[in-house]
Scaffold this active site. Structure first.
Site, PDB file in Angstrom:
ATOM      1  N   LYS A  71      42.516 108.632  56.141  1.00  0.00           N
ATOM      2  CA  LYS A  71      42.608 109.139  54.856  1.00  0.00           C
ATOM      3  C   LYS A  71      41.161 109.070  53.757  1.00  0.00           C
ATOM      4  CE  LYS A  71      46.405 108.103  53.265  1.00  0.00           C
ATOM      5  NZ  LYS A  71      45.577 108.114  51.573  1.00  0.00           N
ATOM      6  N   THR A  73      38.204 107.972  53.443  1.00  0.00           N
ATOM      7  CA  THR A  73      36.754 108.563  53.763  1.00  0.00           C
ATOM      8  C   THR A  73      37.124 110.004  53.949  1.00  0.00           C
ATOM      9  OG1 THR A  73      36.699 106.377  55.076  1.00  0.00           O
ATOM     10  CG2 THR A  73      35.640 108.113  56.154  1.00  0.00           C
ATOM     11  N   ARG A  94      42.274 106.691  43.819  1.00  0.00           N
ATOM     12  CA  ARG A  94      43.275 104.790  43.154  1.00  0.00           C
ATOM     13  C   ARG A  94      42.032 103.798  43.744  1.00  0.00           C
ATOM     14  NH1 ARG A  94      48.152 104.023  47.188  1.00  0.00           N
ATOM     15  NH2 ARG A  94      46.585 105.200  49.047  1.00  0.00           N
ATOM     16  N   LYS A 105      44.456  95.584  55.209  1.00  0.00           N
ATOM     17  CA  LYS A 105      44.123  96.636  56.356  1.00  0.00           C
ATOM     18  C   LYS A 105      42.258  96.847  55.253  1.00  0.00           C
ATOM     19  CE  LYS A 105      46.034 101.256  52.854  1.00  0.00           C
ATOM     20  NZ  LYS A 105      44.660 101.622  52.697  1.00  0.00           N
ATOM     21  N   ALA A 273      52.135 103.715  47.803  1.00  0.00           N
ATOM     22  CA  ALA A 273      52.660 104.478  47.883  1.00  0.00           C
ATOM     23  C   ALA A 273      54.588 103.643  48.827  1.00  0.00           C
ATOM     24  CB  ALA A 273      52.281 105.991  48.830  1.00  0.00           C
ATOM     25  N   PHE A 301      49.278 106.265  51.805  1.00  0.00           N
ATOM     26  CA  PHE A 301      49.426 106.242  52.845  1.00  0.00           C
ATOM     27  C   PHE A 301      50.219 107.348  53.626  1.00  0.00           C
ATOM     28  CE2 PHE A 301      50.721 102.211  50.991  1.00  0.00           C
ATOM     29  CZ  PHE A 301      50.386 101.495  52.703  1.00  0.00           C
ATOM     30  N   PHE A 382      36.536 110.515  66.646  1.00  0.00           N
ATOM     31  CA  PHE A 382      36.789 109.515  67.365  1.00  0.00           C
ATOM     32  C   PHE A 382      35.261 109.926  68.648  1.00  0.00           C
ATOM     33  CE2 PHE A 382      38.957 107.855  64.382  1.00  0.00           C
ATOM     34  CZ  PHE A 382      38.968 106.334  63.950  1.00  0.00           C
ATOM     35  N   TRP A 410      33.237 110.244  58.270  1.00  0.00           N
ATOM     36  CA  TRP A 410      32.560 109.062  59.097  1.00  0.00           C
ATOM     37  C   TRP A 410      31.040 108.873  59.423  1.00  0.00           C
ATOM     38  CZ3 TRP A 410      31.478 105.675  63.342  1.00  0.00           C
ATOM     39  CH2 TRP A 410      31.485 103.569  62.163  1.00  0.00           C
TER      40      TRP A 410
END
Length: 556
Positions: A71, A73, A94, A105, A273, A301, A382, A410
């Protein structure tokens, strides 16, 4: 393939004064922290109050999985892509917490060729905001216990203290403690505990404040506990708000950095969140709107948590209406929701993908149906994704009237997000009828049920007796018209993290309710959610190092 930190360290950053010029920020508002980051004086908002506001694009996601969604990224890459197609854009994110950075994480600065830099600083101490928030929180705790020690003129019941200390670290040992031991001179013995800093009400207050005055007034309203007569005691009654605001004076100023492609980025505030409201600061979002035509921001999230709180809490406080919503998903994550083990996600599996798609589709329906906002699904591609899998996702989304755009930011940076950027710009021009998921004049119980049934799709809601008792007390004290901040697992629409996909017919259990009177919302804890996480069996901290030149490795 190079690691995220290698890519970031090999990128030549522009001086932060140049980034400020790109953003249109006069140097009088810029307070550099070294050469590559700066605080921006909040007086900019006052001086440019009559300038038009840019459009807000909210980036959210499906329910997170171990397979990853990307998210942040996508958020960063989308901002770079919009800059590439000639739109004046800023990104508002954030700040990462040290808890997940050293836990499981990892950091929150994006990934690959869609990152904000300096990623090491952003993921570690940055400009000291987290420390200032922790200091303000713990000053209030110290003043509270000192008041009791020095005669307790307010008649605070030590058994009814609700204010906890905090530290920005995952440390399960601190969830429940006993302090004040060792005799009269060492305080009054009582049970206590720590929250992680990002779950502190101070963090929420900082992120929802519009000015220093607003910050101080909100702090004064914090409820720290109750008297022997069941009356609430506030930080204002302890005369703590002035000193606490002094500690937060500079932390209230948004932080300016840049993406790898030199798009200006404001990174400010970092509530989780799942246990807090999950949005960057109102101050940073408003500032970005004055500086850019488009502001790309994210909420923590999945859309059931971060987006719900962004729309039902932050938008109310800040007077914001998003122009478009991006819902990030990966084929891999959707197959995980369909029952595929992480080790097998590389293989094409259309049956599992179709079984997992309801998770994405339910998030989409919530955004477009409940909130009435235009949306696009961004598939974070991906290499293992097959054409058949991508076609299936597109087909199911188009059936709901929502477009799908592939995101390859990415590996390609902004170039890989141009198609997504063009769709977002198109959506921003579409009419929309933004609604909240509940109205504030409903009772606390009705608002909880509205979120649980409209957004989570629960069949029943059970508010446990202790929580119901607190609910009735808060309504009697006049807090019934506040919005709701649900603390819930991020892994499922339900309060049971093992229920993947889009579970139906479940019961949501609310076990605790508390007032965040300063932040201006009611916190409802569901399931087994905790406000102080623990470290995993193998924490990320084990892989982080620094060499003799001071170069950090292992961050991700």
């Amino acid at each position: 393939m190079k690691t995220d930190i290698q890519i970031a360290q090999e990128t030549e950053a522009k001086k932060i004064t140049e980034i400020a010029q790109i953003a249109g920020i006069d140097e009088k508002y810029v307070e550099p922290y070294g050469s590559d980051k700066a605080k921006i004086d909040y007086n900019l908002l006052l001086d440019r109050g009559d300038d038009p506001d840019g459009k807000v694009i909210l980036v959210t996601a499906i329910s997170p999985t171990p397979a990853g969604e990307g998210k942040t990224t996508t958020t960063v890459g989308l901002a770079d892509a919009m800059t590439r197609i000639g739109r004046k854009t800023m990104v508002a994110l954030r700040e990462p917490s040290l808890g997940p950075v050293f836990g499981i994480k990892g950091g929150a600065a994006g990934g690959g060729y869609a990152q904000v830099i300096p990623m090491e600083d952003i993921n570690l101490h940055f400009t000291g905001d987290m420390h200032a928030i922790g200091a303000a929180n713990n000053l209030l705790a110290a003043m509270l216990d000192n008041h009791i020690q020095q005669g307790n003129a307010l008649r605070i019941d030590p058994r009814r203290i609700t204010w906890k200390r905090c530290v920005d670290m995952n440390d399960r040992q601190l969830r429940f403690i006993t302090n004040g031991l060792g005799g009269r001179v060492n305080g009054t013995p009582r049970e206590d505990g720590f929250d992680i800093t990002v779950a502190s009400e101070i963090m929420a207050i900082l992120c929802l404040s519009n000015s220093i005055t607003d910050l101080k007034e909100r702090i004064s309203r914090i409820i720290v506990g109750y008297t022997y007569d069941e009356e609430p005691v506030t930080a204002g009654q302890l005369n703590a708000q002035g000193a606490m605001t002094a500690l937060l004076k500079d932390a209230l100023k948004p932080n300016l950095v840049q993406t790898l492609e030199h798009t200006p980025a404001l990174i400010h505030g970092g509530p989780f969140a799942n246990i807090a409201h999950g949005c960057n600061s109102v101050m940073a979002t408003k500032m970005a709107r004055k500086l850019a035509d488009y502001v790309v921001t994210e909420a923590g999230f999945g859309a059931d948590l971060g987006a719900e709180k962004f729309l039902d809490i932050k938008c109310r406080v800040a007077g914001i209406k998003p122009s478009a919503v991006v819902i990030v998903a990966t084929v891999r994550a959707l197959k995980h929701h369909g029952g595929v083990a992480k080790a097998d996600l590389e293989k094409e599996d259309l049956k599992a993908l179709e079984a997992g798609l309801p998770n994405l589709l339910q998030h989409v329906e919530n955004i477009t149906g409940v909130y009435g906002l235009p949306a696009v699904v961004a598939i974070n591609r991906f290499p293992s994704d097959t054409e058949a899998e991508l076609a299936l996702v597109e087909e199911k989304c188009r059936a709901l009237g929502v477009n799908v755009a592939l995101s390859e930011v990415w590996g390609k940076g902004g170039e890989g997000g141009v198609a997504l950027a063009e769709e977002v710009v198109r959506l921003c021009e579409e009419p929309s009828d933004f609604n909240y998921s509940y109205e504030l004049d409903l009772s606390i119980e009705e608002k909880i049920k509205a979120i649980a049934k409209k957004i989570y799709h629960a069949k029943h809601v059970i508010i446990q007796p202790p929580a119901m008792k607190e609910l009735k007390k808060l309504e009697a004290l006049g807090f019934g018209d506040l919005p709701i901040c649900m603390a819930k697992t991020q892994y499922s629409f339900s309060d049971d993290q093992t229920l993947l996909g889009a579970p139906q017919g479940f019961t949501l259990n609310v076990r605790e309710i508390r007032a965040s009177a300063g932040a201006g919302f009611i916190v409802c804890l569901t399931g087994n959610i905790m406000t102080m996480p623990g470290l995993p069996k193998k924490p990320a901290a084990e892989n982080i190092d620094v060499d003799e030149r001071g170069v950090i490795s292992g961050l991700f």
